[in-house]
Design a protein around this motif. Structure first.
Motif, PDB file in Angstrom:
ATOM      1  N   ALA A   1      29.143  22.523  21.585  1.00 25.49           N
ATOM      2  CA  ALA A   1      29.865  23.716  22.016  1.00 25.49           C
ATOM      3  C   ALA A   1      28.960  24.933  22.003  1.00 25.49           C
ATOM      4  O   ALA A   1      29.221  25.916  22.700  1.00 25.49           O
ATOM      5  CB  ALA A   1      31.072  23.951  21.093  1.00 25.49           C
ATOM      6  N   LEU A   2      27.849  24.873  21.200  1.00 25.19           N
ATOM      7  CA  LEU A   2      26.939  26.006  21.124  1.00 25.19           C
ATOM      8  C   LEU A   2      26.254  26.275  22.463  1.00 25.19           C
ATOM      9  O   LEU A   2      25.769  27.375  22.706  1.00 25.19           O
ATOM     10  CB  LEU A   2      25.889  25.756  20.032  1.00 25.19           C
ATOM     11  CG  LEU A   2      24.991  26.925  19.639  1.00 25.19           C
ATOM     12  CD1 LEU A   2      25.828  28.079  19.115  1.00 25.19           C
ATOM     13  CD2 LEU A   2      23.987  26.483  18.601  1.00 25.19           C
ATOM     14  N   ARG A   3      26.243  25.296  23.350  1.00 23.41           N
ATOM     15  CA  ARG A   3      25.595  25.491  24.648  1.00 23.41           C
ATOM     16  C   ARG A   3      26.329  26.518  25.505  1.00 23.41           C
ATOM     17  O   ARG A   3      25.776  27.045  26.458  1.00 23.41           O
ATOM     18  CB  ARG A   3      25.518  24.159  25.404  1.00 23.41           C
ATOM     19  CG  ARG A   3      24.557  23.162  24.740  1.00 23.41           C
ATOM     20  CD  ARG A   3      24.282  21.975  25.619  1.00 23.41           C
ATOM     21  NE  ARG A   3      23.304  21.083  25.021  1.00 23.41           N
ATOM     22  CZ  ARG A   3      22.786  20.036  25.625  1.00 23.41           C
ATOM     23  NH1 ARG A   3      23.156  19.750  26.857  1.00 23.41           N
ATOM     24  NH2 ARG A   3      21.904  19.273  25.020  1.00 23.41           N
ATOM     25  N   CYS A   4      27.568  26.782  25.181  1.00 22.84           N
ATOM     26  CA  CYS A   4      28.312  27.810  25.909  1.00 22.84           C
ATOM     27  C   CYS A   4      28.150  29.187  25.269  1.00 22.84           C
ATOM     28  O   CYS A   4      28.704  30.164  25.758  1.00 22.84           O
ATOM     29  CB  CYS A   4      29.803  27.455  25.972  1.00 22.84           C
ATOM     30  SG  CYS A   4      30.122  25.876  26.775  1.00 22.84           S
ATOM     31  N   HIS A   5      27.387  29.231  24.190  1.00 24.48           N
ATOM     32  CA  HIS A   5      27.230  30.486  23.447  1.00 24.48           C
ATOM     33  C   HIS A   5      26.105  31.313  24.067  1.00 24.48           C
ATOM     34  O   HIS A   5      25.054  30.787  24.434  1.00 24.48           O
ATOM     35  CB  HIS A   5      26.903  30.184  21.985  1.00 24.48           C
ATOM     36  CG  HIS A   5      26.621  31.407  21.154  1.00 24.48           C
ATOM     37  ND1 HIS A   5      27.593  32.331  20.844  1.00 24.48           N
ATOM     38  CD2 HIS A   5      25.477  31.832  20.567  1.00 24.48           C
ATOM     39  CE1 HIS A   5      27.067  33.285  20.094  1.00 24.48           C
ATOM     40  NE2 HIS A   5      25.770  33.002  19.913  1.00 24.48           N
ATOM     41  N   THR A   6      26.330  32.616  24.205  1.00 25.63           N
ATOM     42  CA  THR A   6      25.301  33.530  24.707  1.00 25.63           C
ATOM     43  C   THR A   6      24.907  34.467  23.577  1.00 25.63           C
ATOM     44  O   THR A   6      25.678  35.348  23.190  1.00 25.63           O
ATOM     45  CB  THR A   6      25.828  34.348  25.901  1.00 25.63           C
ATOM     46  OG1 THR A   6      26.218  33.457  26.953  1.00 25.63           O
ATOM     47  CG2 THR A   6      24.738  35.298  26.407  1.00 25.63           C
TER      48      THR A   6
ATOM     49  N   SER B   1      19.622  24.265  25.858  1.00 28.16           N
ATOM     50  CA  SER B   1      19.142  23.073  25.142  1.00 28.16           C
ATOM     51  C   SER B   1      18.885  23.429  23.696  1.00 28.16           C
ATOM     52  O   SER B   1      18.597  24.583  23.357  1.00 28.16           O
ATOM     53  CB  SER B   1      17.854  22.531  25.777  1.00 28.16           C
ATOM     54  OG  SER B   1      16.810  23.483  25.670  1.00 28.16           O
ATOM     55  N   LEU B   2      19.015  22.413  22.849  1.00 23.71           N
ATOM     56  CA  LEU B   2      18.811  22.570  21.412  1.00 23.71           C
ATOM     57  C   LEU B   2      17.748  21.588  20.957  1.00 23.71           C
ATOM     58  O   LEU B   2      17.703  20.439  21.408  1.00 23.71           O
ATOM     59  CB  LEU B   2      20.108  22.322  20.644  1.00 23.71           C
ATOM     60  CG  LEU B   2      21.257  23.290  20.932  1.00 23.71           C
ATOM     61  CD1 LEU B   2      22.541  22.775  20.280  1.00 23.71           C
ATOM     62  CD2 LEU B   2      20.925  24.669  20.407  1.00 23.71           C
TER      63      LEU B   2
ATOM     64  N   ALA C   1      17.013  27.104  19.806  1.00 21.49           N
ATOM     65  CA  ALA C   1      17.886  27.160  20.980  1.00 21.49           C
ATOM     66  C   ALA C   1      17.116  27.782  22.137  1.00 21.49           C
ATOM     67  O   ALA C   1      16.486  28.831  21.979  1.00 21.49           O
ATOM     68  CB  ALA C   1      19.143  27.979  20.675  1.00 21.49           C
ATOM     69  N   ILE C   2      17.149  27.130  23.304  1.00 22.32           N
ATOM     70  CA  ILE C   2      16.493  27.632  24.515  1.00 22.32           C
ATOM     71  C   ILE C   2      17.567  28.156  25.467  1.00 22.32           C
ATOM     72  O   ILE C   2      18.505  27.429  25.802  1.00 22.32           O
ATOM     73  CB  ILE C   2      15.663  26.518  25.210  1.00 22.32           C
ATOM     74  CG1 ILE C   2      14.717  25.869  24.198  1.00 22.32           C
ATOM     75  CG2 ILE C   2      14.907  27.099  26.391  1.00 22.32           C
ATOM     76  CD1 ILE C   2      13.721  26.811  23.582  1.00 22.32           C
TER      77      ILE C   2
END
Length: 827
Positions: free
Chosen positions: A792-797, A816-817, A826-827
């Motif tokens: 879910a962190l991939r939707c985090h800005t 990507s993590l 985090a990229i």
């Protein structure tokens, strides 16, 4: 003894009675009037019928010993060579009467007679000796003896000249062979890089990674199997067996060496220019790239492969043995030879520093005499020179072993060291104690090396710190205005970071150790870590079960109530024998050189240090560290064993493995000692033990209770009433400021105090005096970011981002993590 004493007194009394009754006039004339009166009064009192009827023999003797004649008249007057007692008649006036001088005349006659006898005896002895000396002198002056003496002198001169010329030629040949052998060995070391070679030996490096973990070992080019230090061998047991095994091992090593030499001859012949260019094999490689392998813990397995040469480069010198490689590419790589300057300038005391290449604009700041470099195995005294860009050190005295205080063996022809450290790589400075006195500094560099400097006193140390921070160029140095550990701790944000779970328990404990004066460069002040588990017998561990953990609110010595009761009783028994400040509950300490070497004996350089501490041999196998569960049981039951752990228990599986096949002996039950016996839940795997042990250190139970242990070791429960209330009182010589060695005038007392401080443990500096250490925040209080699922962190800005074009900030969601080591990128 009591009966013999009274028999002697009885005999003395009878002699005095007999002399008094039979020759009273003689005694009256020889004794002073007062002494004779006291003697007569005492003897007449004891000889009265009334006294004899009422008193026993023992009471009579005690009365005799108490009379004035026995207890008085002890003074002696020296007159020339004579000693005249106070009770001898010497013309004393008593009650308007004057005593005779008969007593003094008798002593004078006795002294004169004795002197005459001595002189006569000396003359009788001297006559034949003088006659013998005269005969020898006449014989030595004869012509035949002189001719023989001349011939002998000529022969000695001839042989001396021949021996001198032969020695010079022999030394030239020997040095040529040695130089060639060292060049060949250097090539072998550089070409044979197989870490799993059974004949390749390793040792602990003096450096750590950025998380202060000692996980990379350095090659041990000066390996010693310590076969002669085996406990049984030193007692004369199993010597033949050990000799045979030693012969077989050396034969295998010889075969391996010959094979490597043959391979070297077949591939590349020796080329001297290759050595000259070795330090710059890759001219495209920058200093930053070199440091990457040292500074990052996130390279995984590639770190060991890519930086193996770098590890050798930085750590051959860490073995504290001078090798050709360390001279070529170590800290002296930019040092000129004497021939580049012609003859030395004796008028300049700092000419030795000019042999290094000074940077443009670099100039002298201040020099310091009698500075000591403190390392794990030795101390080295010399002169320290501070410039605007470097620190230089010139060795003036031989290095001394930390335990024996004897000079460390070295090649007689090898010069004393001149060393250099670049301030452009200096990152941290911490104040240090040495022998409980705040007179040291430890400098940390970007490659994680530490330099422990001991000055002549606090004034010199503070002067060096002030000059370095105000007059020198150290761009990486973190700003700090104090060397006081308590002040440094208050100004850091480490506690808040730990409470918010931004750093691990291991990292926080290591930083507390470093701020409290603990260092890997001083075995007497080694970092200390807690026992966290109490279950070393189960097949499996449930890390969520609080019953498997040790009570961190109590010191090790207070975990067992029965043992604690014994210790408290002994503590109370000290009342009246020592002052309140000198009373202690535990006679031993939780961290001392013996404790550190007990744990790390299987890996160098701690093996050699253990042998030095044990007077040249391994300790008895039954006392050595060979079973984790047995060690814990000893810490729970023995009144003299309250030791904690070292950081290696959470990072280094090699400490449990006898990879060097050292002869550790066998127990009284005929059980050979080699690898450490691990708990069943470790599945006989040291790596599994380290993994689980580290997980236990970072567990929720330890995180919630670690602040209690910190209070005991570094906080307000370390000293004072809080320490007494928590049964945390150690010997007073382990605490900072408990003794001033400079005020001890007696040399024996001073040496005994220094020995106690060095060998029996030192308590870390107290970082918190009044307030308890705050607990760690709960997991649910750590903020929303840690609660998010990684997908879910991939939707985090993120609000703050790095990168993007030159004129615009980066802006975008996580795509990507990457998990590297203990970090998530985090990229």
């Amino acid at each position: 003894s009591h009966r013999r004493l009274f028999r002697a007194v009885l005999e003395l009394r009878e002699i005095v009675f007999a002399a008094y009754r039979g020759r009273n006039e003689v005694l009256r004339a020889a004794l002073s009037l007062q002494a004779h009166e006291a003697l007569a009064r005492g003897l007449e009192e004891m000889s009265s019928p009334k006294f004899l009827l009422k008193s026993s023999k023992e009471a009579s003797l005690r009365t005799f010993l108490k009379n004035d004649w026995m207890t008085s008249f002890h003074d002696v007057e020296a007159i020339g060579d004579m000693m005249i007692s106070e009770q001898v008649a010497n013309g004393q006036v008593y009650k308007n009467r004057t005593a005779t001088t008969i007593g003094r005349q008798a002593i004078t006659e006795l002294v004169s007679e004795n002197a005459a006898i001595v002189k006569e005896y000396s003359d009788l002895l001297g006559i034949p000796f003088n006659l013998y000396c005269e005969n020898q002198r006449r014989w030595a002056e004869t012509e035949a003896v002189r001719e023989r003496e001349f011939e002998g002198n000529e022969a000695v001169k001839k042989f001396a000249i021949k021996y001198r010329s032969d020695s010079v030629e022999g030394n030239k040949i020997l040095m040529a062979k040695f130089s060639l052998a060292m060049k060949r060995m250097l090539w072998i070391v550089r070409t044979s890089n197989d870490p799993w070679n059974p004949f390749k030996r390793w040792l602990f490096p003096s450096t750590t990674d950025t998380l202060y973990r000692r996980i990379l070992f350095a090659p041990n080019y000066y390996f010693n199997d310590h076969a002669d230090a085996c406990y049984e061998s030193t007692l004369g047991k199993e010597r033949d067996k050990i000799t045979q095994e030693e012969t077989r091992r050396k034969e295998k090593e010889r075969e391996m060496t010959e094979a490597l030499l043959r391979v070297g001859d077949a591939i590349v012949p020796y080329d001297e220019s290759a050595l000259e260019d070795f330090e710059d094999d890759d001219p495209e490689r920058t200093d930053d790239e070199i440091l990457i392998g040292w500074k990052s813990e996130n390279d995984g397995n590639s770190e060991s492969d890519n930086d193996n040469n770098g590890e050798q480069k930085f750590n051959t010198k860490d073995t504290e043995s001078v090798t050709l490689e360390s001279k070529s590419i170590g800290s002296e790589w930019d040092q000129f030879d004497d021939t580049d300057f012609g003859e030395n300038d004796d008028s300049d005391p700092d000419a030795w520093a000019k042999k290094f290449m000074w940077s443009e604009g670099e100039h002298f700041v201040q020099s310091f005499e009698s500075v000591v470099i403190v390392s794990l195995q030795s101390t080295m005294e010399g002169k320290l020179l501070l410039t605007t860009q470097n620190v230089y050190f010139h060795q003036t005295e031989d290095a001394l072993d930390v335990f024996t205080k004897q000079p460390v063996k070295r090649d007689d022809e090898s010069p004393r060291q001149d060393l250099q450290w670049k301030l452009s790589r200096l990152t941290d400075i911490h104040g240090r104690r040495y022998m409980l006195k705040a007179q040291g500094l430890e400098l940390f560099f970007a490659d994680m090396k530490g330099l422990f400097l001991k000055f002549g006193g606090m004034k010199e140390r503070d002067a060096f710190f002030s000059k370095l921070t105000s007059n020198c160029k150290a761009p990486l140095l973190r700003p700090m205005k104090s060397l006081n550990p308590r002040t440094v701790f208050k100004k850091t944000k480490l506690t808040d970071m730990w409470r918010k779970r931004k750093i691990s328990n291991f990292q926080y404990l290591m930083m507390l150790n470093l701020m409290a004066g603990r260092t890997f460069n001083d075995v007497t002040q080694y970092p200390v870590f807690p026992w966290v588990l109490c279950d070393y017998t189960s097949e499996t561990l449930n890390l969520s079960d609080h019953r498997i953990y040790r009570d961190l609110s109590k010191p090790v010595g207070a975990l067992n109530p029965d043992r604690l009761a014994q210790l408290i009783e002994r503590y109370n028994d000290l009342d009246g024998f020592v002052s309140e400040e000198e009373k202690f509950l535990y006679g031993s300490h939780y961290s001392s050189p013996g404790v550190v070497l007990h744990y790390l004996v299987r890996q160098e350089p701690y093996t050699s240090m253990h042998i030095a501490l044990q007077s040249g041999r391994f300790d008895c196998a039954d006392r050595m560290f060979h079973d984790v569960a047995g060690c814990w049981d000893s810490c729970m039951t023995s009144t003299s064993d309250v030791k904690e752990l070292t950081p290696e228990f959470f990072t280094c599986p090699e400490m449990f493995i006898n990879t060097n096949d050292f002869p550790l002996g066998q127990t009284q039950s005929k059980i050979p000692i080699s690898n450490v016996k691990l708990p069943p839940w470790a599945k006989e795997s040291p790596h599994e033990f380290i993994r689980i042990h580290r997980l236990a250190l970072e567990s929720e139970y330890v995180s919630n209770n670690l602040h209690h242990w910190i209070d005991l070791i570094f906080g307000y429960k370390q000293r004072g009433p809080a320490a007494a209330a928590n049964h945390n009182v150690f010997h007073y010589l382990s605490y900072e400021g408990s003794v001033d060695l400079d005020k001890i005038s007696d040399e024996v007392t001073r040496q005994a105090t220094e020995s106690h401080i060095q060998n029996f443990g030192q308590t870390p500096s107290q970082l918190m005096v009044k307030d308890p250490h705050p607990p760690r925040s709960r997991v649910e209080d750590d903020g929303p970011l840690l609660e998010k699922n990684l997908q879910a962190l991939r939707c985090h800005t993120p609000a703050k981002q790095f990168g993007g074009s030159r004129n615009a900030e980066a802006n975008g969601p996580v795509i990507s993590l990457h998990a590297l080591g203990e970090y998530v990128f985090a990229i």
